[in-house]
Design a protein around this motif. Structure first.
Motif, short mmCIF file in Angstrom:
data_model
loop_
_atom_site.label_atom_id
_atom_site.label_comp_id
_atom_site.label_asym_id
_atom_site.label_seq_id
_atom_site.Cartn_x
_atom_site.Cartn_y
_atom_site.Cartn_z
N HIS A 462 0.59 -0.98 -0.06
CA HIS A 462 0.02 -0.08 -0.18
C HIS A 462 1.06 1.35 0.19
O HIS A 462 0.63 2.32 -0.55
CB HIS A 462 -0.83 -0.06 1.16
CG HIS A 462 -1.95 1.16 1.35
ND1 HIS A 462 -2.89 1.34 0.45
CD2 HIS A 462 -1.52 2.39 1.98
CE1 HIS A 462 -3.56 2.66 1.00
NE2 HIS A 462 -2.68 3.14 1.54
N ASP A 463 1.82 1.34 0.95
CA ASP A 463 2.90 2.33 0.92
C ASP A 463 3.60 2.58 -0.26
O ASP A 463 4.16 3.70 -0.52
CB ASP A 463 3.72 2.26 2.16
CG ASP A 463 2.93 2.34 3.53
OD1 ASP A 463 1.45 2.76 3.52
OD2 ASP A 463 3.54 2.34 4.65
N LEU A 464 4.02 1.32 -0.97
CA LEU A 464 4.68 1.68 -2.29
C LEU A 464 4.06 2.28 -3.35
O LEU A 464 4.63 2.84 -3.97
CB LEU A 464 5.02 0.05 -2.64
CG LEU A 464 6.04 0.02 -4.09
CD1 LEU A 464 7.52 0.36 -3.69
CD2 LEU A 464 5.83 -1.46 -4.60
N VAL A 465 2.54 2.34 -3.36
CA VAL A 465 1.86 2.99 -4.60
C VAL A 465 1.31 4.23 -3.75
O VAL A 465 0.62 5.07 -4.39
CB VAL A 465 0.68 2.32 -4.91
CG1 VAL A 465 1.35 0.77 -5.50
CG2 VAL A 465 -0.27 1.78 -3.83
N ALA A 501 -9.79 9.18 -8.52
CA ALA A 501 -8.96 8.80 -9.57
C ALA A 501 -7.62 8.45 -8.94
O ALA A 501 -6.94 7.26 -9.63
CB ALA A 501 -8.65 9.93 -10.60
N ILE A 502 -7.03 8.91 -8.26
CA ILE A 502 -5.76 8.51 -7.55
C ILE A 502 -6.03 7.18 -6.49
O ILE A 502 -5.06 6.24 -6.79
CB ILE A 502 -5.10 9.48 -6.62
CG1 ILE A 502 -4.59 10.68 -7.42
CG2 ILE A 502 -3.91 8.95 -6.02
CD1 ILE A 502 -3.85 11.69 -6.78
N GLN A 503 -7.06 7.10 -6.07
CA GLN A 503 -7.38 6.13 -5.43
C GLN A 503 -7.38 4.55 -6.28
O GLN A 503 -6.94 3.56 -6.09
CB GLN A 503 -8.67 6.31 -4.50
CG GLN A 503 -8.63 7.21 -3.20
CD GLN A 503 -9.64 7.34 -2.50
OE1 GLN A 503 -10.85 7.09 -2.99
NE2 GLN A 503 -9.73 7.61 -1.29
N ALA A 504 -8.33 5.04 -7.41
CA ALA A 504 -8.41 3.87 -8.29
C ALA A 504 -7.03 3.38 -8.92
O ALA A 504 -6.76 2.08 -9.05
CB ALA A 504 -9.21 4.38 -9.43
N LEU A 505 -6.21 4.35 -9.16
CA LEU A 505 -5.07 4.02 -9.85
C LEU A 505 -4.33 3.45 -8.89
O LEU A 505 -3.54 2.02 -9.25
CB LEU A 505 -4.18 5.21 -10.26
CG LEU A 505 -2.76 5.10 -10.85
CD1 LEU A 505 -2.77 3.92 -11.99
CD2 LEU A 505 -2.13 6.31 -11.39
N ARG A 506 -4.29 3.59 -7.43
CA ARG A 506 -3.15 2.81 -6.42
C ARG A 506 -3.99 1.48 -6.23
O ARG A 506 -3.35 0.47 -6.28
CB ARG A 506 -3.55 3.69 -5.31
CG ARG A 506 -2.65 4.92 -5.15
CD ARG A 506 -2.87 5.48 -3.73
NE ARG A 506 -1.89 6.90 -3.78
CZ ARG A 506 -2.03 7.62 -2.76
NH1 ARG A 506 -2.77 7.35 -1.60
NH2 ARG A 506 -1.14 8.57 -2.88
N GLU A 507 -5.27 1.31 -6.18
CA GLU A 507 -5.83 0.02 -6.19
C GLU A 507 -5.29 -0.82 -7.34
O GLU A 507 -5.03 -2.10 -7.44
CB GLU A 507 -7.26 -0.09 -6.12
CG GLU A 507 -8.01 0.64 -4.80
CD GLU A 507 -7.32 -0.13 -3.89
OE1 GLU A 507 -7.27 -1.28 -3.41
OE2 GLU A 507 -6.53 0.61 -2.95
N ALA A 669 -7.73 -3.93 -14.21
CA ALA A 669 -8.56 -2.55 -13.95
C ALA A 669 -10.10 -3.29 -13.56
O ALA A 669 -10.86 -2.09 -13.16
CB ALA A 669 -8.66 -2.28 -15.38
N GLN A 670 -10.27 -4.35 -13.58
CA GLN A 670 -11.63 -4.81 -13.08
C GLN A 670 -11.68 -5.70 -11.84
O GLN A 670 -12.57 -5.65 -11.11
CB GLN A 670 -12.41 -5.58 -14.30
CG GLN A 670 -12.38 -4.69 -15.77
CD GLN A 670 -13.13 -5.67 -16.72
OE1 GLN A 670 -14.03 -5.97 -16.83
NE2 GLN A 670 -12.41 -5.69 -17.77
N GLY A 671 -10.66 -6.72 -12.01
CA GLY A 671 -10.58 -7.60 -10.80
C GLY A 671 -10.26 -9.03 -11.57
O GLY A 671 -9.48 -9.32 -12.46
N HIS A 692 -1.77 1.64 -16.89
CA HIS A 692 -1.35 0.66 -15.97
C HIS A 692 -2.37 -0.39 -15.47
O HIS A 692 -2.95 -0.70 -14.45
CB HIS A 692 -1.14 1.75 -14.64
CG HIS A 692 -0.09 2.67 -14.62
ND1 HIS A 692 -0.42 3.82 -15.24
CD2 HIS A 692 1.32 2.43 -14.48
CE1 HIS A 692 0.75 4.74 -15.20
NE2 HIS A 692 1.96 3.73 -15.14
N ALA A 693 -2.34 -1.47 -16.14
CA ALA A 693 -3.08 -2.68 -16.06
C ALA A 693 -2.53 -3.75 -16.66
O ALA A 693 -1.83 -3.70 -17.67
CB ALA A 693 -4.57 -2.21 -16.58
N MET A 694 -3.00 -4.86 -16.31
CA MET A 694 -2.35 -6.19 -16.84
C MET A 694 -3.70 -7.29 -16.99
O MET A 694 -4.38 -7.23 -16.33
CB MET A 694 -1.18 -6.99 -16.13
CG MET A 694 -1.40 -7.30 -14.69
SD MET A 694 -0.03 -8.30 -14.10
CE MET A 694 -0.27 -9.64 -14.89
#
Length: 703
Positions: A462-465, A501-507, A669-671, A692-694
């Protein structure tokens, strides 16, 4: 009147219960006399002092008739106190037996631990003759009888392992379902509430931060802190009493009960062990054991023998090239395997003990040679932290066959790739495939690479992102401690944020890291709590934070169930898809049937060109892992990575006519999707990936 001490025998070392009493054997090549001091049940009053009557090849020994298990004792070693000559005997200071199987209390740095007069201008040159026996920790004689029942090691192949690094106290201190009196203990980790969670997560082994008895540094005690991680060992045979719900020898049985319970659940137990240094520090450090017994035998001394050679950053280095010290280390390792039933070891700063008498790291150094031929250690997992701070100390890939290693280059490459560093793609691809360039040359397979994104030392996931910089103010070192170059990215704002938006990117980034870890060839190591977004508030060196900063917050875990479920889906996929965990190197060459084990493709669905590999701007790639190759056929897997800051559309690589559709099992991006509800994409079709997705796509066997 007590019977006189009998000659006894010089082996085994330590206190051994025998018929009618206890045998003591202590190594010291510099002592003039060694005494066993016995204490009352409270461990406060000395009741008897016994000089060991015999010396055989520098081992002092004697048999004390009538002594029972549970007896508390310590050592007094008489001999020269000449720090300038490297000798530090002081019989006024009660010492721990290096082979003690249990201690009556935890050690916390205090003035009584020092063999010299504190505050004097002569420092360690002036011996302190104040007797410290009342305050000193005592050793406990242990009867090793224990009902192991049908306990058997799970013997999970290394390549099928998924390690979970945890702290005994931190993991269970706030865990619902564990009785209050057992929280933070070995018994707490053996509780069904802990075991059910671990089994549900899909890990195969717990890797325990140090549980060997250790000392809190006096500096930390004075600051109101403590050594939470435990990398300050002083008892290589004794489980640390601070994690026991029962005192003394009962704590040994409690540890065994924990191992037995974890084994019954199919979980292995890996110990993080620290043989490279001890808690006694440099020439101004405390004297609680080795220094006062035979300083020059146990430690590497500098040309001026008052001082210590320090390859570890702690003030001293254990000299495992010296036979008595090597024997201590090997006896300890065998003890934890044979008597305590553990399944392997992660060795802290191994190059420090893998050095020869000249101080050079060497495959033929005494420690590495001893391990290589040992029949007991041959059957357990051996994992190296392959660096120390000495010359030529970075040895990633430098260990011989039989060893796996924490792969620091994997960590760095994956972090760089997902923070969109230029030119990171080639290194990322090599690490994803198991790091053949690092390990294949020594004849090892992908299981040699223990892959990690985060570990106890550094940022949590969590802290890394969430942080670009460390925030270690709580350590009271003015934020000077800890690594400053973390390869982290806060995704746009330092620390916690309300920006959706930042929260979503971090997740998404968390899922990227976790998914990459679980699909990489090699052995994944998950930092406990990462799957529930555990945070240390940006502290990347929480070694002294025995509090809510470090403990797992199980209330937070309830809010992070989607991420926990995501990790569970990944561990299940890893077990279901042989191509993700094969212990064979990928070559990219065609076999007799014209099938390649791996192919690399651009977003256009074409094979990657040399220009694309060399282009620092390229941040997208797909890897096709053909499930028909290898010794365990299975489904084919396509891994698609987009580390760019824009959404992209992948054209899926061409497949033979009649190939089945791809099943989209992971899109960060979805799970995640189950096999039944996963979206289908036709062979040669297209896949849209957010920035930023795979994605992980699966094609059934036979297609």
């Amino acid at each position: 009147m007590s019977e006189p001490c009998q000659p006894g025998r010089p082996w085994p070392l330590g206190a051994t219960v025998g018929a009618g009493g206890v045998n003591f054997a202590v190594y010291s090549g510099v002592a003039a006399k060694v005494e066993i001091c016995l204490f009352d049940a409270d461990g406060m009053a000395e009741t008897r002092r016994i000089a060991l009557p015999c010396r055989s090849d520098a081992i002092w020994h004697g048999f004390v008739p009538g002594l029972q298990p549970g007896a508390k004792y310590g050592l007094r070693v008489h001999g020269p106190y000449e720090p300038e000559s490297g000798v530090r005997c002081n019989p006024a200071k009660l010492l721990l037996d290096p082979y003690a199987r249990a201690l009556d209390r935890a050690l916390h740095g205090a003035a009584w631990q020092y063999a010299y007069v504190l505050g004097n201008e002569e420092q360690d040159l002036l011996r302190d003759d104040t007797d410290n026996a009342g305050e000193a920790a005592k050793c406990v004689v242990v009867d090793h009888a224990f009902d192991w029942g049908g306990d058997a090691p799970p013997e999970i192949p290394m390549a099928r392992s998924v390690f979970y690094e945890l702290h005994v106290k931190g993991f269970t201190r706030q865990l619902p379902g564990v009785p209050q009196e057992l929280r933070g203990t070995y018994a707490g980790l053996a509780n069904p509430a802990a075991i059910d969670y671990l089994k549900g997560l899909g890990v195969t082994a717990v890797e325990l931060l140090p549980v060997h008895a250790f000392n809190d540094e006096r500096r930390l005690i004075d600051l109101g802190l403590g050594n939470y991680w435990g990398y300050n060992t002083v008892g290589f045979f004794a489980p640390d009493p601070r994690y026991s719900s029962q005192a003394g020898a009962a704590g040994v049985a409690e540890f065994k009960g924990m191992v037995k319970a974890l084994h019954a659940a199919g979980l292995e137990v890996i110990l993080d062990v620290v043989y490279n240094h001890t808690a006694e520090g440099n020439h101004l450090g405390p004297t609680v054991c080795f220094k006062g017994i035979d300083n020059g035998a146990f430690y590497r001394l500098a040309p001026d023998p008052r001082y210590y050679i320090d390859y570890t950053g702690t003030g001293n280095t254990v000299d495992a090239s010296n036979p008595p010290t090597l024997r201590l280390v090997m006896d300890s390792l065998r003890y934890w395997v044979q008597e305590m039933h553990v399944d392997g070891f992660r060795f802290d700063l191994v190059p420090a003990i893998g050095r020869n008498g000249a101080g050079e790291f060497d495959h033929r150094a005494p420690f590495l040679a001893a391990v290589a031929q040992d029949p007991v250690l041959r059957r357990v997992k051996l994992i190296a932290e392959p660096w120390d701070i000495g010359e030529n100390g970075y040895q990633v890939g430098g260990f011989p066959a039989g060893w796996s290693e924490w792969n620091g280059r994997y960590r760095d490459a994956v972090r760089d790739f997902w923070r969109s560093s230029e030119g990171a793609i080639r290194e990322f691809a090599a690490r994803l495939c198991g790091s053949a360039d690092i390990y294949a040359g020594s004849g090892r397979n992908p299981e040699a690479s223990v892959n990690c994104i985060t570990v106890h030392d550094g940022f949590t996931l969590h802290d890394l992102v969430s942080y670009n910089d460390k925030h270690n103010e709580a350590n009271q070192e003015e934020n000077r401690d800890g690594e400053s170059h973390n390869r982290s990215w806060n995704c746009g704002e330092e620390g916690e944020t309300a920006d959706p938006a930042i929260q979503a990117l971090r997740e998404r980034q968390k899922r990227n890291f976790l998914a990459t870890l679980l699909v990489s060839r090699g052995v994944p190591l998950l930092l406990g709590g990462d799957e529930m977004s555990r945070t240390q508030g940006g502290n990347n060196n929480a070694y002294c934070q025995d509090n809510e900063v470090s403990w797992v917050d199980w209330e937070r875990a309830r809010q992070q169930q989607p991420l926990i479920d995501f990790v569970r889906a990944l561990t299940q996929l890893r077990q279901q898809l042989p191509v993700l965990r094969r212990n064979q190197w990928l070559t990219g060459d065609e076999d007799a049937q014209g099938v390649r084990d791996i192919g690399w493709f651009s977003v256009w669905g074409q094979e990657m060109t040399q220009e694309e590999w060399d282009d620092p701007a390229v941040r997208c790639v797909a890897a096709l892992l053909d499930g028909r190759c290898g010794d365990e056929p299975g489904a084919t897997v396509l891994l698609a990575f987009n580390a760019s800051r824009d959404a992209v559309t992948f054209t899926l690589p061409p497949q033979p006519e009649g190939s089945a559709d791809w099943s989209l099992r992971i899109d960060t991006a979805q799970g995640h999707f189950g096999a039944a509800d996963a979206p289908a994409i036709a062979a040669g079709g297209q896949l849209e990936l957010q920035s930023h997705a795979m994605a992980v796509l699966v094609q059934p066997t036979g297609s």
